[in-house]
Scaffold this motif. Structure first.
Motif, PDB file in Angstrom:
ATOM      1  N   ASP A 199      -3.149  -8.022  -0.394  1.00 49.26           N
ATOM      2  CA  ASP A 199      -4.206  -7.039  -0.650  1.00 49.26           C
ATOM      3  C   ASP A 199      -4.606  -6.303   0.632  1.00 49.26           C
ATOM      4  OD1 ASP A 199      -6.033  -6.066  -2.815  1.00 49.26           O
ATOM      5  OD2 ASP A 199      -7.520  -6.627  -1.307  1.00 49.26           O
ATOM      6  N   ASN A 200      -4.659  -7.025   1.736  1.00 48.95           N
ATOM      7  CA  ASN A 200      -5.045  -6.368   2.989  1.00 48.95           C
ATOM      8  C   ASN A 200      -3.982  -5.378   3.468  1.00 48.95           C
ATOM      9  OD1 ASN A 200      -7.712  -7.230   3.836  1.00 48.95           O
ATOM     10  ND2 ASN A 200      -6.871  -9.295   3.849  1.00 48.95           N
ATOM     11  N   VAL A 201      -2.712  -5.773   3.362  1.00 49.04           N
ATOM     12  CA  VAL A 201      -1.645  -4.842   3.766  1.00 49.04           C
ATOM     13  C   VAL A 201      -1.619  -3.639   2.824  1.00 49.04           C
ATOM     14  CG1 VAL A 201       0.846  -4.538   4.032  1.00 49.04           C
ATOM     15  CG2 VAL A 201      -0.246  -6.635   4.853  1.00 49.04           C
ATOM     16  N   ARG A 202      -1.806  -3.905   1.539  1.00 52.52           N
ATOM     17  CA  ARG A 202      -1.821  -2.805   0.561  1.00 52.52           C
ATOM     18  C   ARG A 202      -2.913  -1.791   0.905  1.00 52.52           C
ATOM     19  NH1 ARG A 202      -2.304  -4.435  -5.651  1.00 52.52           N
ATOM     20  NH2 ARG A 202      -4.310  -5.239  -4.948  1.00 52.52           N
ATOM     21  N   LYS A 203      -4.079  -2.289   1.254  1.00 44.12           N
ATOM     22  CA  LYS A 203      -5.176  -1.379   1.611  1.00 44.12           C
ATOM     23  C   LYS A 203      -4.814  -0.545   2.842  1.00 44.12           C
ATOM     24  CE  LYS A 203      -9.281  -3.471  -0.350  1.00 44.12           C
ATOM     25  NZ  LYS A 203      -8.889  -4.686  -1.053  1.00 44.12           N
ATOM     26  N   LEU A 204      -4.266  -1.221   3.854  1.00 42.88           N
ATOM     27  CA  LEU A 204      -3.904  -0.496   5.075  1.00 42.88           C
ATOM     28  C   LEU A 204      -2.851   0.573   4.788  1.00 42.88           C
ATOM     29  CD1 LEU A 204      -3.788  -3.471   7.589  1.00 42.88           C
ATOM     30  CD2 LEU A 204      -5.174  -1.405   7.868  1.00 42.88           C
ATOM     31  N   GLU A 205      -1.854   0.219   3.988  1.00 38.43           N
ATOM     32  CA  GLU A 205      -0.755   1.149   3.728  1.00 38.43           C
ATOM     33  C   GLU A 205      -1.115   2.232   2.719  1.00 38.43           C
ATOM     34  OE1 GLU A 205       1.969   1.496   5.446  1.00 38.43           O
ATOM     35  OE2 GLU A 205       1.307  -0.143   6.749  1.00 38.43           O
ATOM     36  N   LEU A 206      -2.312   2.095   2.137  1.00 37.12           N
ATOM     37  CA  LEU A 206      -2.801   3.175   1.271  1.00 37.12           C
ATOM     38  C   LEU A 206      -3.944   3.923   1.961  1.00 37.12           C
ATOM     39  CD1 LEU A 206      -2.661   1.317  -2.156  1.00 37.12           C
ATOM     40  CD2 LEU A 206      -1.225   3.230  -1.440  1.00 37.12           C
ATOM     41  N   GLY A 207      -4.085   3.690   3.270  1.00 36.41           N
ATOM     42  CA  GLY A 207      -5.026   4.472   4.069  1.00 36.41           C
ATOM     43  C   GLY A 207      -6.467   4.071   3.906  1.00 36.41           C
ATOM     44  N   SER A 208      -6.715   2.806   3.515  1.00 36.78           N
ATOM     45  CA  SER A 208      -8.092   2.379   3.303  1.00 36.78           C
ATOM     46  C   SER A 208      -8.474   1.304   4.325  1.00 36.78           C
ATOM     47  CB  SER A 208      -8.240   1.848   1.873  1.00 36.78           C
ATOM     48  OG  SER A 208      -9.589   1.566   1.592  1.00 36.78           O
ATOM     49  N   HIS A 210      -9.440  -2.574   5.560  1.00 38.81           N
ATOM     50  CA  HIS A 210      -9.049  -3.919   5.178  1.00 38.81           C
ATOM     51  C   HIS A 210     -10.016  -4.910   5.807  1.00 38.81           C
ATOM     52  CE1 HIS A 210      -7.634  -4.199   9.263  1.00 38.81           C
ATOM     53  NE2 HIS A 210      -7.182  -5.422   9.080  1.00 38.81           N
TER      54      HIS A 210
ATOM     55  N   GLN B  55       3.692   4.916  -1.327  1.00 34.53           N
ATOM     56  CA  GLN B  55       2.553   5.392  -0.547  1.00 34.53           C
ATOM     57  C   GLN B  55       2.760   6.858  -0.147  1.00 34.53           C
ATOM     58  OE1 GLN B  55       4.470   3.462   3.516  1.00 34.53           O
ATOM     59  NE2 GLN B  55       2.291   3.345   3.255  1.00 34.53           N
ATOM     60  N   PRO B  67      -0.404   6.338   6.865  1.00 36.44           N
ATOM     61  CA  PRO B  67      -0.798   6.497   5.458  1.00 36.44           C
ATOM     62  C   PRO B  67      -2.004   7.425   5.341  1.00 36.44           C
ATOM     63  CG  PRO B  67      -0.642   4.179   6.085  1.00 36.44           C
ATOM     64  CD  PRO B  67      -0.565   4.960   7.345  1.00 36.44           C
ATOM     65  N   LEU B  68      -1.990   8.282   4.337  1.00 36.49           N
ATOM     66  CA  LEU B  68      -3.140   9.163   4.092  1.00 36.49           C
ATOM     67  C   LEU B  68      -4.125   8.451   3.160  1.00 36.49           C
ATOM     68  CD1 LEU B  68      -1.296  12.599   3.699  1.00 36.49           C
ATOM     69  CD2 LEU B  68      -2.537  11.712   5.686  1.00 36.49           C
TER      70      LEU B  68
END
Lengths: 355, 149
Positions: A199-208, A210, B55, B67-68
């Motif tokens: 979940d943390n990597v997903r957030k980072l890689e979607l620009g959010s 973590h 992404q 990432p955007l």
């Protein structure tokens, strides 16, 4: 006494009007502020992009996106009615309209490919409070109409039970889903740790954003195994919170801690739970009005007159719980001689009051 | 309302809401909806730390890729909403979505140096990510479009 009678005495146990009304005020205040802050977010779903539209719930009945202007009007009306619900004005008519609009608006905002689970409980609590006499005290209606016939009554008890019951269901189902989908691997293996990393990597890689704490703890699998057990026990044990008030209070505090942990480790914020508003029904919240600043607030609102707000301790219909712990069933609608509500709540801790 | 009607109302509403709330996992297939859900999130086994997602990347000068954020990719602050928007939009019309993103980036001063948009699918070892760095194990670029100002 038959099982049904015991169930009825448990489910419709008399409680003070001020407890249900205080829950309405707490949930209503949260809803008004939350919706006002999130108005731009809700309005951002005024879309007509059919490709991205994935209707769920009541919105699926329509099949197509709502006209953006109509949806925007619904959002504005919902936010306005949130304040009316908080004030308790024309509750019997306007509160169900608010609940209906909130249902539509929140469902619509979840109809674009991803269902969030953060607002489910807020909506269900608003529905219960809107369809029950939660504005019989501490409200504009109460100021206008005068006090309820009985301050402590069955009709103020079962809505509180229902608020608690609908509050535990999501946790129970989340536990059951874990059991069904991954069995005891969830607690025995590294599933939770992998989820936190995932979940943390997903957030980072979607620009959010973590959780740095969650990332820092990833090398310690035993820590996540303990957390997995705790969440499993809290979720599958959730129904116990309905049947015992002390247990309910402990469970509520523990689940609040669980949500703090989820925020700290995964940067997932369930605001309704984190603010503790979701857990108000587990507590004797009417006691809050014993505090001086809140008493002064009541006075300012004109809600502290005998005609509208708190029961007088010596009033005939609220005296003598200690002498009559079991509500009399021979009165109209089963309204018994019970205490001022505080005592009624405490008496519920007695196990023989449970089915 | 008389006592019998009051009791019927109390039990009707209570049973209706509780049964509705408990029903999603009993449906075939189980239903994740709103406000009634079977709460499937984080319930499936995840025996490995591998992550694969699609992404949206901004390409800065020197080829630096970042990432955007969801505000660009989906117009919302919700990261999960952004993930689904990217997945749906890139399957439906990758070129059109990329162009839409390029226009949003061109209008935002925070991204004045971004020259290209890429829609890509990457795979990471999420445990190694924080120890060894965020470079993906593999990345496939599906679509690339320029940001015209």
């Amino acid at each position: 006494m038959s099982a049904l009678e015991r169930l009825d005495r448990f489910w419709r146990r008399p409680m003070p009007a001020t407890r249900l009304a205080t829950i309405r005020l707490i949930v209503g205040l949260f809803g008004a502020i939350y919706l006002a802050i999130r108005t731009p977010h809700l309005l951002s779903y005024a879309l007509d992009d059919v490709d991205r539209f994935r209707p769920v719930g009541v919105i699926a009945l329509g099949g197509a996106p709502i006209l953006p202007a109509v949806y925007q009007a619904l959002v504005i009306a919902t936010v306005a009615l949130a304040f009316v619900f908080l004030a308790g004005w024309r509750h019997r008519i306007l509160a169900p309209i608010y609940a209906g609009l909130l249902w539509v608006v929140l469902t619509y905002s979840n109809s674009w490919g991803q269902i969030m689970h953060t607002d489910n409980l807020l909506l269900l609590h608003v529905v219960v409070l809107a369809l029950t006499p939660s504005a019989d005290a501490l409200s504009m209606d109460a100021t206008r109409k005068g006090p309820p016939e009985r301050h402590v009554d069955k009709r103020y008890g079962w809505p509180v039970r229902l608020l608690v019951a609908v509050g535990v269901v999501p946790y129970l189902l989340a536990g059951v889903a874990k059991l069904q989908n991954s069995g005891f691997d969830f607690v025995a293996g590294e599933t939770l740790r992998n989820y936190v990393g995932f979940d943390n990597v997903r957030k980072l890689e979607l620009g959010s954003v973590h959780s740095p704490l969650g990332a820092w703890l990833l090398p310690y699998p035993a820590f996540f195994s303990v957390l997995a057990w705790v969440s499993f026990v809290l979720e599958l044990g959730a129904p116990l919170a309905v049947f015992g008030r002390r247990l309910g209070k402990l469970w509520a505090i523990a689940v609040w801690g669980f949500h703090v942990g989820v925020l700290a480790l995964m940067a997932i914020g369930f605001v309704y739970q984190l603010t503790f508003v979701a857990f108000a029904p587990y507590f004797d919240v009417e006691k809050l009005w014993d505090r001086k600043p809140l008493k002064r607030l009541l006075a300012k609102l004109g809600w502290d007159s005998p005609g509208s707000a708190l029961p007088e301790p010596d009033a005939p219909d609220v005296a003598g719980l200690d002498k009559a712990p079991e509500p009399a069933d021979d009165q109209a609608d089963g309204v018994g001689r019970v205490g001022d509500g505080h005592e009624a709540a405490e008496a519920e801790d007695e196990p023989d009051h449970h089915p | 309302m008389g006592p019998v009607l009051r009791a019927l109302y109390a039990y009707g509403l209570s049973l209706g809401l509780i049964v509705a709330a408990l029903s999603p996992p009993l449906r075939d297939p189980p239903e994740d909806s709103f406000p009634f859900s079977d709460y499937p999130m984080f319930s499936h086994g995840r025996p490995t730390p591998m992550l694969t997602i699609t992404q949206v990347l901004g390409v800065w000068p020197e080829g630096v890729r970042k990432p955007l954020p969801p505000t660009i990719t989906s117009g919302s602050y919700e990261v999960m909403q952004a993930m689904m928007t990217i997945a749906i939009a890139h399957r439906a019309d990758a070129a059109g979505y990329c162009q839409e993103l390029a226009e949003r980036v061109a209008a935002d001063d925070d991204y004045a140096e971004v020259g290209f948009i890429e829609i890509a699918t990457g795979t990471w070892d999420t445990l190694a990510y924080f120890e060894e760095g965020p470079e993906p194990i593999e990345r496939t670029v599906h679509h690339r479009c320029p940001v015209r100002r």
